[in-house]
Structure formats: structure tokens, C-alpha cells
Scaffold this active site. Structure first.
Site, mmCIF file in Angstrom:
data_model
loop_
_atom_site.group_PDB
_atom_site.id
_atom_site.type_symbol
_atom_site.label_atom_id
_atom_site.label_comp_id
_atom_site.label_asym_id
_atom_site.label_seq_id
_atom_site.Cartn_x
_atom_site.Cartn_y
_atom_site.Cartn_z
ATOM 1 N N GLU A 1 0.828 -1.213 0.000
ATOM 2 C CA GLU A 1 0.000 0.000 0.000
ATOM 3 C C GLU A 1 0.859 1.258 0.000
ATOM 4 O OE1 GLU A 1 -2.977 -0.384 -0.614
ATOM 5 O OE2 GLU A 1 -3.458 -2.381 0.100
ATOM 6 N N GLY A 2 0.348 2.311 -0.641
ATOM 7 C CA GLY A 2 1.103 3.557 -0.794
ATOM 8 C C GLY A 2 0.914 4.527 0.368
ATOM 9 N N PHE A 3 1.610 5.634 0.265
ATOM 10 C CA PHE A 3 1.685 6.639 1.329
ATOM 11 C C PHE A 3 0.304 7.160 1.740
ATOM 12 C CE2 PHE A 3 3.515 11.122 2.308
ATOM 13 C CZ PHE A 3 3.748 10.783 3.632
ATOM 14 N N HIS B 1 -2.776 17.543 -10.157
ATOM 15 C CA HIS B 1 -1.995 16.375 -9.753
ATOM 16 C C HIS B 1 -2.085 15.346 -10.868
ATOM 17 C CE1 HIS B 1 -1.758 12.320 -7.644
ATOM 18 N NE2 HIS B 1 -0.534 12.746 -7.818
ATOM 19 N N LEU B 2 -0.952 15.086 -11.486
ATOM 20 C CA LEU B 2 -0.918 14.112 -12.594
ATOM 21 C C LEU B 2 -0.269 12.835 -12.091
ATOM 22 C CD1 LEU B 2 0.477 16.381 -15.472
ATOM 23 C CD2 LEU B 2 -1.847 16.265 -14.540
ATOM 24 N N ARG B 3 -1.106 11.843 -11.794
ATOM 25 C CA ARG B 3 -0.570 10.548 -11.354
ATOM 26 C C ARG B 3 -0.223 9.779 -12.610
ATOM 27 N NH1 ARG B 3 1.379 6.518 -9.470
ATOM 28 N NH2 ARG B 3 0.635 5.394 -7.602
ATOM 29 N N ASP C 1 4.511 18.928 -2.441
ATOM 30 C CA ASP C 1 3.652 19.014 -3.630
ATOM 31 C C ASP C 1 2.182 19.131 -3.235
ATOM 32 O OD1 ASP C 1 5.396 19.070 -5.746
ATOM 33 O OD2 ASP C 1 5.280 16.926 -6.199
ATOM 34 N N THR D 1 -5.389 8.259 -4.246
ATOM 35 C CA THR D 1 -5.501 8.703 -2.848
ATOM 36 C C THR D 1 -4.625 9.938 -2.613
ATOM 37 O OG1 THR D 1 -3.779 7.138 -2.180
ATOM 38 C CG2 THR D 1 -6.049 6.421 -1.912
HETATM 39 O O1 GFB Z 1 0.271 8.239 -2.309
HETATM 40 P P1 GFB Z 1 -0.005 7.212 -3.298
HETATM 41 O O2 GFB Z 1 0.055 5.873 -2.807
HETATM 42 O O3 GFB Z 1 -1.341 7.488 -4.023
HETATM 43 O O4 GFB Z 1 1.036 7.467 -4.468
HETATM 44 P P2 GFB Z 1 -2.133 6.713 -5.179
HETATM 45 C C1 GFB Z 1 2.124 6.698 -4.581
HETATM 46 C C2 GFB Z 1 3.414 7.473 -4.451
HETATM 47 O O5 GFB Z 1 3.731 8.051 -5.717
HETATM 48 C C3 GFB Z 1 3.488 8.618 -3.446
HETATM 49 C C4 GFB Z 1 4.445 9.243 -5.525
HETATM 50 O O6 GFB Z 1 3.816 8.200 -2.158
HETATM 51 C C5 GFB Z 1 4.617 9.445 -4.030
HETATM 52 O O7 GFB Z 1 5.851 8.911 -3.628
HETATM 53 N N1 GFB Z 1 3.656 10.329 -6.114
HETATM 54 C C6 GFB Z 1 2.462 10.248 -6.741
HETATM 55 C C7 GFB Z 1 4.037 11.611 -6.127
HETATM 56 N N2 GFB Z 1 2.072 11.453 -7.158
HETATM 57 C C8 GFB Z 1 3.039 12.326 -6.798
HETATM 58 C C9 GFB Z 1 3.198 13.731 -6.923
HETATM 59 O O8 GFB Z 1 2.374 14.441 -7.476
HETATM 60 N N3 GFB Z 1 4.320 14.272 -6.403
HETATM 61 C C10 GFB Z 1 5.255 13.536 -5.742
HETATM 62 N N4 GFB Z 1 6.317 14.156 -5.244
HETATM 63 N N5 GFB Z 1 5.148 12.203 -5.627
HETATM 64 C C11 GFB Z 1 -1.898 4.090 -5.128
HETATM 65 C C12 GFB Z 1 -0.727 3.194 -4.864
HETATM 66 O O9 GFB Z 1 -1.394 5.367 -5.507
HETATM 67 O O10 GFB Z 1 -2.672 3.558 -6.130
HETATM 68 C C13 GFB Z 1 -1.145 1.794 -4.606
HETATM 69 O O11 GFB Z 1 -0.038 3.630 -3.728
HETATM 70 C C14 GFB Z 1 -1.988 1.287 -5.731
HETATM 71 O O12 GFB Z 1 -0.004 0.990 -4.472
HETATM 72 C C15 GFB Z 1 -3.132 2.240 -5.952
HETATM 73 O O13 GFB Z 1 -1.172 1.191 -6.880
HETATM 74 C C16 GFB Z 1 -3.985 1.863 -7.121
HETATM 75 O O14 GFB Z 1 -3.466 6.392 -4.673
HETATM 76 O O15 GFB Z 1 -2.037 7.635 -6.346
#
Ligand code: GFB
Length: 436
Positions: free
Chosen positions: A61-63, A299-301, A378, A395
Site C-alpha cells: 500500500e502507498g503513502f 496532480h498528474l498521477r 507538492d 488517494t
Molecule cells: O500516495 P499514493 O500511494 O497514491 O502514491 P495513489 C504513490 C506514491 O507516488 C506517493 C508518488 O507516495 C509518491 O511517492 N507520487 C504520486 C508523487 N504522485 C506524486 C506527486 O504528485 N508528487 C510527488 N512528489 N510524488 C496508489 C498506490 O497510488 O494507487 C497503490 O499507492 C496502488 O499501491 C493504488 O497502486 C492503485 O493512490 O495515487
């Protein structure tokens, strides 16, 4: 003591006992755990004994989902503390799958690196894991490893249930010759657990309370692993927002975000009407109160989302086409881009939108705060923009939307997402509005 006083004490004792037993019986109808006993809650004694709740999450799981799980567990502790004295132990951060910048320390980040511990403590008592080790020593009493019910398929009927069972998949802990369990305790090798149990669970966070107060009541320290299995008790209500409001970022990260806003985006709290009260409990503003800085933010994921959510994530070209009219509409001087995109993608975007700008951390900041710290900077900058648009189901974007609700933006300039290349229009994010 006079006879009358003895009689009054007896009556009070029986009233307490009968109300406890009835709670316990209600619990038993739902859960496979023994009734709550008076001694386990220390009812009747002056002060309940101190207990520690630790939690851990599926490593993948991510941050930002982890931040959400924190809120579920913190809210659980708050519920339990109406009768008991639990302290929530904050699990060290890292390593995380997405935190990949080379040459960085990637684990054992303390919470104070990213968050304001004093602020968290105004919601429930919390301590860092290292402080727990000092107070308690390296042995955790019980590990409760949550799993889904075997073979369960969602049939449209949601039923809360929990029971101790065999482990379905091989757990990440094993018993050693000294009788203790070793496993992943955030990279702290001297840490072990006395007991280990697998529990099948389906339900809201409070579902574990009867278990913690009965079968595992002897344990002073309990680690709930796979805590993401537990759902929010009351998603989006006042209590949810209290937990969320208490989750403020660490001051050094806020200061860096503010410096970037001031120097590069012409944005200050005074001008943007985004000043926060120092104590989150005293900050309450109406929607539309904040106006934000003279920039729009997106925010561009990218990266794994390009595969995992390919229909909902636009190409760079289509991203630009969606941002250009917004620049016009909000008369933005700059477009702030938060993204995990590689440099080439950002350079491509700049060809279409020359006023696009991103935060590039100095090396020493990246070294000290890691990818998590940069992610927060960010998010903070996005939170202060006049208009925000995020990425579907990320998220990372959700947490920015919450930050903007706390600051008091109009929901119209917050709950927006980019549409995929093949979508003329697309469903916009649910508006989880703040409640006080
Ligand atoms: O926070 P996070 O889990 O949200 O994003 P999601 C994953 C990581 O990507 C963050 C980096 O902890 C950052 O290290 N990251 C993403 C970014 N967007 C940015 C940004 O705009 N700036 C910076 N500096 N870093 C989840 C995943 O991602 O989506 C899960 O964690 C799974 O594993 C799920 O894949 C579907 O919700 O976007």
C-alpha cells in the site's frame, strides 16, 4: 461504614455489573469473543492500566492510503478510550514501493519527519515506535493478523463478523527457538512478539473492540497487522474530520511549501485567505472562505497508473488540452504540476503550457525528507491553488481535496479530475465535504 453506605455501594456495583453484562451479550451475538469482564476494563478502579495499540499495513500500500488507515485506527483508539487508556504507536514509514529515488534512506522514517506529532496528540495519545521501545521494551504481547474470510464472496449482503481462525495464507511471522515470534517489525530486528493469532475479519474498525477487551485483554501491547482490512467506522462524519484535521504536516515541510508559493507563485496566506489557526480544534471556516493563490494546480498521477487505470489517465497532450481552458477561466499566472511523472513527460507538457512549473527539491531536502517529504510539499502547494484538478481514484489527489476542504475552498474548485483520452466528459470525484 454505616449499613446505609454499604447498601448504596452494593446497589451501584450491581447496576454496573448488569450493564456491562448486557453490553457483553450484545457483543457476543455479533462476534466470536467472550463477554467483556469488569477486570479487563479496570472498571471500578481509579485509573485504567495503560495499553499500547500498534498497527501495520499490507506492504504494497502507498503513502496516502496509509494516511487513511491511520485515521481508521486513531478513531478506534478514541472509541476505546472512553473506558480504557490506549496509546497509539505510530509505525515507522518505509520502505514503500513508490519511494524509489536512488541513494536515499528509505525506511525507519519517524512520523515527526512528515507530520506534526503535537497536533496528532490533540486527537488521541500517540507516540513514535522508538518511544514505545523505550517505554515498553522490544517485546510486543500479541500480534493479531487480520485476514478476509476464506472463500467469502460479496453477495450484496454486508455482515460484520470476526473470529480467531487458522491462518489462511502463510503469515509474515514465524516462531523461533526462544518461543517468540519474529517477522517484519519495520526493520527493527530485536523486536519480537510473545503471541501470534490469525483473525478473519469483515467490518468497521470497532469490530475488534470486543476481542481486545476479552480474549486479548491481558496483552498490554497489541499489534494489529493488515489494519487496512478494517473499514472506517464513520466515513466522512465529524469524528472522521477531527482525525483528518489533526493530521497536520510537519512544520519544516509546510515552511518549504510556503517559501515556494511565495517566491515562485506569488501566493501567501494573507493574500490567499488561507491562514490556519495554530490549533486545528479552533480552525473552522465556511466553504468559499479561501480564494487561493493566482495559480491553478494539477496532480498528474503517472507511472503505474498508466497501466492500472489506463482509461482514466490522459496522455500529456490531452492533459494540456484540459488545462488550457482552466488557465483562461481562472486567469492563472502559473500552472503548478504535482506529479510522479519522469522529467521527459513534464518537459513535453511545458511545450504546450510554458507557464507550467513544478517543485524540484534541493538535494539536501530530498536526502533528509525523502520522497515522502517531497510528496507532502507538492500536496501542500496544490492545496493552496485557486483551482485544483486531480487524477481519478488517486488517494494522493483525495488527500489534497481534504486539505482544501480544511482550508475552506468552494467545493467547485476542489473536487475535479482529469478525464481519459477517450472520455468526452467523466464522472467527477464524490464531494466529501468537511463536517465540524
Ligand atoms: O500516495 P499514493 O500511494 O497514491 O502514491 P495513489 C504513490 C506514491 O507516488 C506517493 C508518488 O507516495 C509518491 O511517492 N507520487 C504520486 C508523487 N504522485 C506524486 C506527486 O504528485 N508528487 C510527488 N512528489 N510524488 C496508489 C498506490 O497510488 O494507487 C497503490 O499507492 C496502488 O499501491 C493504488 O497502486 C492503485 O493512490 O495515487
Amino acid at each position: 461504614m454505616s449499613n446505609l453506605v454499604v447498601w448504596i455501594l452494593c446497589i451501584i456495583y450491581f447496576i454496573c455489573l448488569s450493564s456491562l453484562t448486557s453490553t457483553a451479550n450484545d457483543d457476543q451475538d455479533l462476534f466470536a469473543f467472550e463477554p467483556v469482564r469488569a477486570q479487563s476494563l479496570n472498571v471500578g478502579t481509579a485509573k485504567p492500566r495503560k495499553r499500547y495499540l500498534l498497527y501495520s499495513i499490507n506492504p504494497g500500500e502507498g503513502f496516502n492510503l496509509r494516511r487513511d488507515v491511520y485515521m481508521r485506527v486513531a478513531s478506534l483508539v478514541k472509541m476505546m478510550n472512553d473506558k480504557e487508556d490506549w496509546t497509539l504507536v505510530l509505525p515507522p514509514w518505509g520502505p514503500l514501493y513508490h519511494w524509489k529515488t536512488e541513494g536515499l534512506k528509505r525506511d525507519k522514517y519517524l512520523w515527526k519527519t512528515f507530520f506534526d506529532i503535537q497536533s496528532l496528540n490533540l486527537y488521541v495519545p500517540v507516540i513514535e515506535f522508538e518511544d514505545f521501545l523505550t517505554e515498553n521494551g522490544p517485546v510486543i504481547d500479541d500480534v493479531l493478523y487480520l485476514q478476509h474470510f476464506e472463500g467469502d464472496r460479496f453477495t450484496g449482503h454486508f455482515e460484520e463478523k470476526i473470529e480467531e481462525t487458522e491462518c489462511i495464507e502463510a503469515p509474515r511471522y514465524s516462531k523461533h527457538a526462544d518461543g517468540k515470534y519474529r517477522g517484519w517489525f519495520w526493520g527493527y530486528e530485536r523486536v519480537a512478539a510473545k503471541n501470534f493469532h490469525c483473525l478473519s475479519a469483515q467490518g468497521f474498525a470497532a469490530i475488534v473492540i470486543p476481542a481486545l477487551r476479552s480474549n486479548y485483554s491481558k496483552a498490554r501491547s497489541v499489534l494489529i497487522d493488515r489494519a487496512e482490512t478494517l473499514l472506517h467506522n464513520r466515513y466522512g462524519d465529524e469524528d472522521y474530520w477531527q482525525a483528518r484535521r489533526s493530521l497536520r504536516f510537519a512544520k519544516p515541510l509546510i515552511d518549504m511549501g510556503d517559501a515556494f508559493r511565495r517566491d515562485r507563485l506569488d501566493s501567501t496566506d494573507d493574500g490567499d485567505i488561507t491562514t490556519l489557526h495554530p490549533d486545528w480544534r479552533d480552525h473552522q471556516v465556511k466553504p468559499g472562505h479561501a480564494i487561493g493563490g493566482p495559480y491553478i494546480a494539477a496532480h498528474l498521477r503517472r507511472r503505474d497508473f498508466l497501466y492500472g487505470h489506463r482509461d482514466d489517465v490522459p496522455s500529456i497532450n490531452r492533459t494540456a488540452l484540459q488545462l488550457l481552458p482552466l488557465i483562461e477561466k481562472y486567469k492563472a499566472k502559473k500552472v503548478f504540476i504535482a506529479s510522479d511523472a519522469p522529467d521527459e513527460e513534464f518537459e513535453e507538457l511545458k511545450l504546450y503550457i510554458p507557464i507550467a512549473i513544478r517543485y524540484v527539491p534541493p538535494k539536501e531536502i530530498l536526502k533528509k525528507y525523502g520522497d515522502g517529504g517531497v510528496a507532502i510539499i507538492d500536496q501542500w502547494i496544490c492545496a493552496h491553488a485557486r483551482y485544483f484538478v486531480g487524477t481519478s481514484v488517486s488517494t494522493f489527489s483525495f488527500r489534497i481535496q481534504e486539505e482544501r476542504e480544511i482550508l475552506g475552498f468552494d467545493p467547485d474548485v476542489t473536487f475535479n479530475r482529469l478525464c481519459g483520452d477517450k472520455q468526452e466528459s467523466c464522472e467527477q470525484p464524490a464531494r466529501w465535504k468537511i463536517r465540524y
